[in-house]
Design a protein around this motif. Sequence first.
Motif, PDB file in Angstrom:
ATOM      1  N   THR A   1       0.848  -1.190   0.000  1.00  0.00           N
ATOM      2  CA  THR A   1       0.000   0.000   0.000  1.00  0.00           C
ATOM      3  C   THR A   1       0.880   1.235   0.000  1.00  0.00           C
ATOM      4  OG1 THR A   1      -1.696  -1.208   1.254  1.00  0.00           O
ATOM      5  CG2 THR A   1      -1.901   1.198   1.141  1.00  0.00           C
ATOM      6  N   ASN A   2       0.999   1.850  -1.169  1.00  0.00           N
ATOM      7  CA  ASN A   2       1.923   2.970  -1.345  1.00  0.00           C
ATOM      8  C   ASN A   2       1.357   4.262  -0.765  1.00  0.00           C
ATOM      9  OD1 ASN A   2       2.639   5.328  -3.688  1.00  0.00           O
ATOM     10  ND2 ASN A   2       4.349   4.288  -2.734  1.00  0.00           N
ATOM     11  N   SER A   3       2.167   4.950   0.048  1.00  0.00           N
ATOM     12  CA  SER A   3       1.731   6.236   0.599  1.00  0.00           C
ATOM     13  C   SER A   3       2.475   7.416  -0.007  1.00  0.00           C
ATOM     14  CB  SER A   3       1.902   6.246   2.124  1.00  0.00           C
ATOM     15  OG  SER A   3       3.251   5.998   2.493  1.00  0.00           O
ATOM     16  N   GLY A   4       3.433   7.140  -0.883  1.00  0.00           N
ATOM     17  CA  GLY A   4       4.117   8.238  -1.538  1.00  0.00           C
ATOM     18  C   GLY A   4       5.409   7.802  -2.204  1.00  0.00           C
ATOM     19  N   HIS A   5       5.961   8.709  -3.000  1.00  0.00           N
ATOM     20  CA  HIS A   5       7.262   8.435  -3.620  1.00  0.00           C
ATOM     21  C   HIS A   5       7.959   9.732  -3.980  1.00  0.00           C
ATOM     22  CE1 HIS A   5       4.802   8.305  -7.562  1.00  0.00           C
ATOM     23  NE2 HIS A   5       5.599   9.363  -7.688  1.00  0.00           N
ATOM     24  N   ILE A   6       9.282   9.610  -4.160  1.00  0.00           N
ATOM     25  CA  ILE A   6      10.093  10.685  -4.727  1.00  0.00           C
ATOM     26  C   ILE A   6      10.938  10.061  -5.830  1.00  0.00           C
ATOM     27  CG2 ILE A   6      11.791  12.499  -4.311  1.00  0.00           C
ATOM     28  CD1 ILE A   6      11.010  12.470  -1.391  1.00  0.00           C
ATOM     29  N   LYS A   7      10.940  10.685  -7.013  1.00  0.00           N
ATOM     30  CA  LYS A   7      11.690  10.182  -8.152  1.00  0.00           C
ATOM     31  C   LYS A   7      12.612  11.278  -8.674  1.00  0.00           C
ATOM     32  CE  LYS A   7       7.790   7.290  -9.709  1.00  0.00           C
ATOM     33  NZ  LYS A   7       6.904   6.968 -10.852  1.00  0.00           N
ATOM     34  N   TRP A   8      13.895  10.963  -8.783  1.00  0.00           N
ATOM     35  CA  TRP A   8      14.860  11.914  -9.323  1.00  0.00           C
ATOM     36  C   TRP A   8      15.284  11.478 -10.716  1.00  0.00           C
ATOM     37  CZ3 TRP A   8      14.998  10.343  -4.247  1.00  0.00           C
ATOM     38  CH2 TRP A   8      14.882  11.357  -3.288  1.00  0.00           C
ATOM     39  N   GLY A   9      15.089  12.353 -11.701  1.00  0.00           N
ATOM     40  CA  GLY A   9      15.546  12.063 -13.050  1.00  0.00           C
ATOM     41  C   GLY A   9      16.998  12.456 -13.209  1.00  0.00           C
ATOM     42  N   ARG A  10      17.788  11.557 -13.761  1.00  0.00           N
ATOM     43  CA  ARG A  10      19.211  11.805 -14.024  1.00  0.00           C
ATOM     44  C   ARG A  10      19.459  11.726 -15.521  1.00  0.00           C
ATOM     45  NH1 ARG A  10      19.356  13.236  -8.753  1.00  0.00           N
ATOM     46  NH2 ARG A  10      19.793  11.516  -7.310  1.00  0.00           N
ATOM     47  N   THR A  11      20.070  12.735 -16.067  1.00  0.00           N
ATOM     48  CA  THR A  11      20.433  12.732 -17.481  1.00  0.00           C
ATOM     49  C   THR A  11      21.947  12.824 -17.630  1.00  0.00           C
ATOM     50  OG1 THR A  11      20.115  15.130 -17.580  1.00  0.00           O
ATOM     51  CG2 THR A  11      18.250  13.747 -18.228  1.00  0.00           C
ATOM     52  N   SER A  12      22.408  12.705 -18.869  1.00  0.00           N
ATOM     53  CA  SER A  12      23.850  12.753 -19.170  1.00  0.00           C
ATOM     54  C   SER A  12      24.624  11.758 -18.314  1.00  0.00           C
ATOM     55  CB  SER A  12      24.393  14.169 -18.965  1.00  0.00           C
ATOM     56  OG  SER A  12      23.716  15.101 -19.774  1.00  0.00           O
ATOM     57  N   VAL A  13      24.056  10.577 -18.130  1.00  0.00           N
ATOM     58  CA  VAL A  13      24.710   9.535 -17.335  1.00  0.00           C
ATOM     59  C   VAL A  13      25.928   9.022 -18.106  1.00  0.00           C
ATOM     60  CG1 VAL A  13      24.463   7.264 -16.266  1.00  0.00           C
ATOM     61  CG2 VAL A  13      22.542   8.886 -16.243  1.00  0.00           C
ATOM     62  N   THR A  14      27.083   9.116 -17.475  1.00  0.00           N
ATOM     63  CA  THR A  14      28.333   8.702 -18.109  1.00  0.00           C
ATOM     64  C   THR A  14      29.081   7.751 -17.187  1.00  0.00           C
ATOM     65  OG1 THR A  14      28.504  10.828 -19.258  1.00  0.00           O
ATOM     66  CG2 THR A  14      30.512   9.479 -19.120  1.00  0.00           C
ATOM     67  N   VAL A  15      29.463   6.601 -17.704  1.00  0.00           N
ATOM     68  CA  VAL A  15      30.215   5.619 -16.930  1.00  0.00           C
ATOM     69  C   VAL A  15      31.691   5.795 -17.234  1.00  0.00           C
ATOM     70  CG1 VAL A  15      30.572   3.172 -16.450  1.00  0.00           C
ATOM     71  CG2 VAL A  15      28.268   4.023 -16.981  1.00  0.00           C
ATOM     72  N   GLY A  16      32.468   5.995 -16.184  1.00  0.00           N
ATOM     73  CA  GLY A  16      33.891   6.234 -16.347  1.00  0.00           C
ATOM     74  C   GLY A  16      34.740   5.040 -15.978  1.00  0.00           C
TER      75      GLY A  16
END
Length: 206
Positions: free
Chosen positions: A100-115
């Motif tokens: 039973t979900n009471s909420g969420h926070i979602k962060w969008g990440r762009t320009s993801v680069t693996v080094g």
Amino acid sequence: MKKIYFWIAIIFFTLVISSCAKKEESDDSDDSTCVTSTTASGSITVGSETMSGVYASSCVTENLTDFPSDTKGIKMVKVVTGDSALSEEFFIYTDTSCSTNSGHIKWGRTSVTVGDASGSNYKVTYTASTVKVLANTTVAETAIESMFEGSIDLTVGTEFSASDSGESGKNLFYVASTTIRTADVVADNESYPTDIDSPTMTKTCE
């Protein structure tokens, strides 16, 4: 913004402590339904492994005193949303089976680069691009609005969406077959973390 990151660091620490205490215990429903409605797309190569789809932690039910008072369980989720994009998400629940979900926070990440590799881990950089917030109870609404220091005005049941800071962040990822572990969950690191200490997130929704 720093207060938000501090609160999320508490969440992350809670997940780490609880997952260490309960190791392989998880609810059987974790892999039977998709935790998030975020659409997965594309893939990201991390060393010899490929990240794609949705990854979710098990349901954590201990050490939740820093969460909204109706919280009985939490999950941490990562979704690959493009060949250089991620959504890093937290879900809170009012029951110990995380159904039973009471909420969420979602962060969008762009320009993801693996080094470069750092041992078995890989250095990852990205840009904090968006934030989406949902409260499904009045308790969660009040707590999350306080966390954001009044900068957002939530309506119960309606997802709030806005641009994030645009700041660059640094992290460490460890990817092995169908699992992911990371160092931090916030995108404001000015230098790379040194240790991987997140709960294991396992590929799901398949």
